[in-house]
Enzyme design. Structure first.
Site, PDB file in Angstrom:
ATOM      1  N   GLY A  45      54.597  15.168 -43.097  1.00  0.00           N
ATOM      2  CA  GLY A  45      55.445  14.490 -42.113  1.00  0.00           C
ATOM      3  C   GLY A  45      56.842  14.130 -42.573  1.00  0.00           C
ATOM      4  O   GLY A  45      57.761  14.006 -41.767  1.00  0.00           O
ATOM      5  N   ASP A 104      51.767   2.905 -40.910  1.00  0.00           N
ATOM      6  CA  ASP A 104      50.957   2.381 -39.811  1.00  0.00           C
ATOM      7  C   ASP A 104      50.121   1.225 -40.369  1.00  0.00           C
ATOM      8  O   ASP A 104      50.620   0.112 -40.517  1.00  0.00           O
ATOM      9  CB  ASP A 104      50.122   3.553 -39.282  1.00  0.00           C
ATOM     10  CG  ASP A 104      49.330   3.253 -38.040  1.00  0.00           C
ATOM     11  OD1 ASP A 104      48.877   2.125 -37.875  1.00  0.00           O
ATOM     12  OD2 ASP A 104      49.135   4.159 -37.209  1.00  0.00           O
ATOM     13  N   LYS A 132      55.587   1.071 -38.126  1.00  0.00           N
ATOM     14  CA  LYS A 132      54.765   0.537 -37.033  1.00  0.00           C
ATOM     15  C   LYS A 132      54.185  -0.791 -37.518  1.00  0.00           C
ATOM     16  O   LYS A 132      52.979  -0.914 -37.778  1.00  0.00           O
ATOM     17  CB  LYS A 132      53.647   1.533 -36.744  1.00  0.00           C
ATOM     18  CG  LYS A 132      53.427   1.824 -35.277  1.00  0.00           C
ATOM     19  CD  LYS A 132      52.213   2.691 -35.092  1.00  0.00           C
ATOM     20  CE  LYS A 132      52.526   4.077 -34.640  1.00  0.00           C
ATOM     21  NZ  LYS A 132      51.302   4.853 -34.302  1.00  0.00           N
ATOM     22  N   VAL A 154      53.778   8.536 -31.948  1.00  0.00           N
ATOM     23  CA  VAL A 154      55.060   9.240 -31.976  1.00  0.00           C
ATOM     24  C   VAL A 154      54.929  10.608 -32.649  1.00  0.00           C
ATOM     25  O   VAL A 154      54.119  10.785 -33.556  1.00  0.00           O
ATOM     26  CB  VAL A 154      56.150   8.400 -32.698  1.00  0.00           C
ATOM     27  CG1 VAL A 154      56.657   7.303 -31.795  1.00  0.00           C
ATOM     28  CG2 VAL A 154      55.652   7.835 -34.010  1.00  0.00           C
ATOM     29  N   ASP A 160      53.559  14.681 -36.388  1.00  0.00           N
ATOM     30  CA  ASP A 160      52.757  15.636 -35.629  1.00  0.00           C
ATOM     31  C   ASP A 160      51.643  14.986 -34.837  1.00  0.00           C
ATOM     32  O   ASP A 160      51.255  13.835 -35.070  1.00  0.00           O
ATOM     33  CB  ASP A 160      52.095  16.614 -36.600  1.00  0.00           C
ATOM     34  CG  ASP A 160      50.912  15.974 -37.332  1.00  0.00           C
ATOM     35  OD1 ASP A 160      51.112  14.916 -37.957  1.00  0.00           O
ATOM     36  OD2 ASP A 160      49.797  16.519 -37.253  1.00  0.00           O
ATOM     37  N   ARG A 166      56.147  18.965 -34.871  1.00  0.00           N
ATOM     38  CA  ARG A 166      56.952  18.529 -36.025  1.00  0.00           C
ATOM     39  C   ARG A 166      58.410  18.941 -35.892  1.00  0.00           C
ATOM     40  O   ARG A 166      59.306  18.269 -36.372  1.00  0.00           O
ATOM     41  CB  ARG A 166      56.400  19.131 -37.322  1.00  0.00           C
ATOM     42  CG  ARG A 166      55.038  18.605 -37.716  1.00  0.00           C
ATOM     43  CD  ARG A 166      54.713  19.018 -39.150  1.00  0.00           C
ATOM     44  NE  ARG A 166      53.306  18.886 -39.468  1.00  0.00           N
ATOM     45  CZ  ARG A 166      52.709  17.769 -39.857  1.00  0.00           C
ATOM     46  NH1 ARG A 166      53.390  16.663 -39.953  1.00  0.00           N
ATOM     47  NH2 ARG A 166      51.424  17.745 -40.150  1.00  0.00           N
TER      48      ARG A 166
HETATM   49  P1  IMP Z   1      48.561   4.505 -42.669  1.00  0.00           P
HETATM   50  O1  IMP Z   1      47.780   4.719 -43.922  1.00  0.00           O
HETATM   51  O2  IMP Z   1      47.695   3.932 -41.552  1.00  0.00           O
HETATM   52  O3  IMP Z   1      49.824   3.705 -42.833  1.00  0.00           O
HETATM   53  O4  IMP Z   1      48.855   5.940 -42.133  1.00  0.00           O
HETATM   54  C1  IMP Z   1      50.028   6.582 -42.215  1.00  0.00           C
HETATM   55  C2  IMP Z   1      49.827   8.002 -41.712  1.00  0.00           C
HETATM   56  O5  IMP Z   1      49.202   8.031 -40.405  1.00  0.00           O
HETATM   57  C3  IMP Z   1      51.171   8.652 -41.533  1.00  0.00           C
HETATM   58  O6  IMP Z   1      51.601   9.301 -42.699  1.00  0.00           O
HETATM   59  C4  IMP Z   1      50.892   9.624 -40.406  1.00  0.00           C
HETATM   60  O7  IMP Z   1      50.383  10.832 -40.935  1.00  0.00           O
HETATM   61  C5  IMP Z   1      49.801   8.986 -39.580  1.00  0.00           C
HETATM   62  N1  IMP Z   1      50.324   8.319 -38.373  1.00  0.00           N
HETATM   63  C6  IMP Z   1      50.259   7.007 -38.073  1.00  0.00           C
HETATM   64  N2  IMP Z   1      50.834   6.753 -36.887  1.00  0.00           N
HETATM   65  C7  IMP Z   1      51.300   7.939 -36.429  1.00  0.00           C
HETATM   66  C8  IMP Z   1      52.027   8.334 -35.234  1.00  0.00           C
HETATM   67  O8  IMP Z   1      52.360   7.531 -34.347  1.00  0.00           O
HETATM   68  N3  IMP Z   1      52.329   9.643 -35.148  1.00  0.00           N
HETATM   69  C9  IMP Z   1      51.986  10.571 -36.081  1.00  0.00           C
HETATM   70  N4  IMP Z   1      51.318  10.243 -37.196  1.00  0.00           N
HETATM   71  C10 IMP Z   1      50.964   8.940 -37.366  1.00  0.00           C
END
Ligand code: IMP
Length: 182
Positions: A45, A104, A132, A154, A160, A166
């Protein structure tokens, strides 16, 4: 694909590029004294953001990549993160700029940053295009943040849905799907 039409634009190409200009200036200034900067992108990403960002830096640096997956299945612990592709370069004694598309829950970045510290990085600074923050489950220190986004899914500019979208030049929202991330 269960999506009708194109994603709704949330952050235009122009806003993205203006913000990348600002982040590059900040980073250039903050790392002025660092002799051996290692820039690590988290696949896949971060690739579009990272490419635009690093082309705006005039200082010497080394580029590397890391790929991780978060698993949220019933048989794994919440927030368990697995490494799918490791770095080519050693981290020992290096100043690291870690570049990610979105934070996230925070588990992925928390795990990668802890691992980098464990491997002897001198410093690790995190640069994230999208934050986020409303979804955070574990704290993560973000040093450079592009934009904060609400709890929407998003895509575009590297992000993606099932490996699609992408290459959109803007960040858009997918409204019409029941999205499940890996
Ligand atoms: P975390 O470990 O929950 O912070 O996850 C982060 C990963 O979740 C990012 O690198 C993305 O691959 C994926 N992700 C989280 N939210 C989104 C979104 O809204 N769109 C696309 N990928 C997301």
């Amino acid at each position: 694909m269960p999506v009708n039409g194109m994603p709704r634009e949330l952050i235009s190409r122009e806003r993205l590029h203006r913000r990348v200009d600002e982040l590059a200036l900040e980073i250039e200034r903050d790392f002025a004294d660092s002799e051996d900067l290692l820039c690590v992108g988290v696949l896949k990403g971060s690739v579009f953001f990272m490419s635009d960002l690093l082309q705006r830096l005039s200082r010497p640096l080394v580029v590397d990549f890391f790929q991780a997956s978060s698993y949220r299945g019933e048989t794994t612990a919440p927030g368990e993160v697995r490494i799918r592709r490791d770095l080519d370069h050693s981290l020992a004694g290096r100043d690291v700029l870690l570049i990610e598309d979105i934070v996230d829950t925070g588990y992925t970045m928390r795990t990668i940053m802890a691992l980098m510290g464990f491997r002897g990085a001198r410093s690790v600074r995190l640069c994230v295009l999208l934050d986020k923050a409303c979804k955070r489950e574990t704290p993560v220190q973000i040093h450079y943040r592009g934009f904060e986004v609400d709890d929407v899914f998003v895509v575009g500019y590297g992000l993606d849905y099932n490996d699609r979208y992408r290459n959109l030049p803007y960040v858009g929202v997918l409204d019409e799907v029941d999205v499940e991330t890996e």
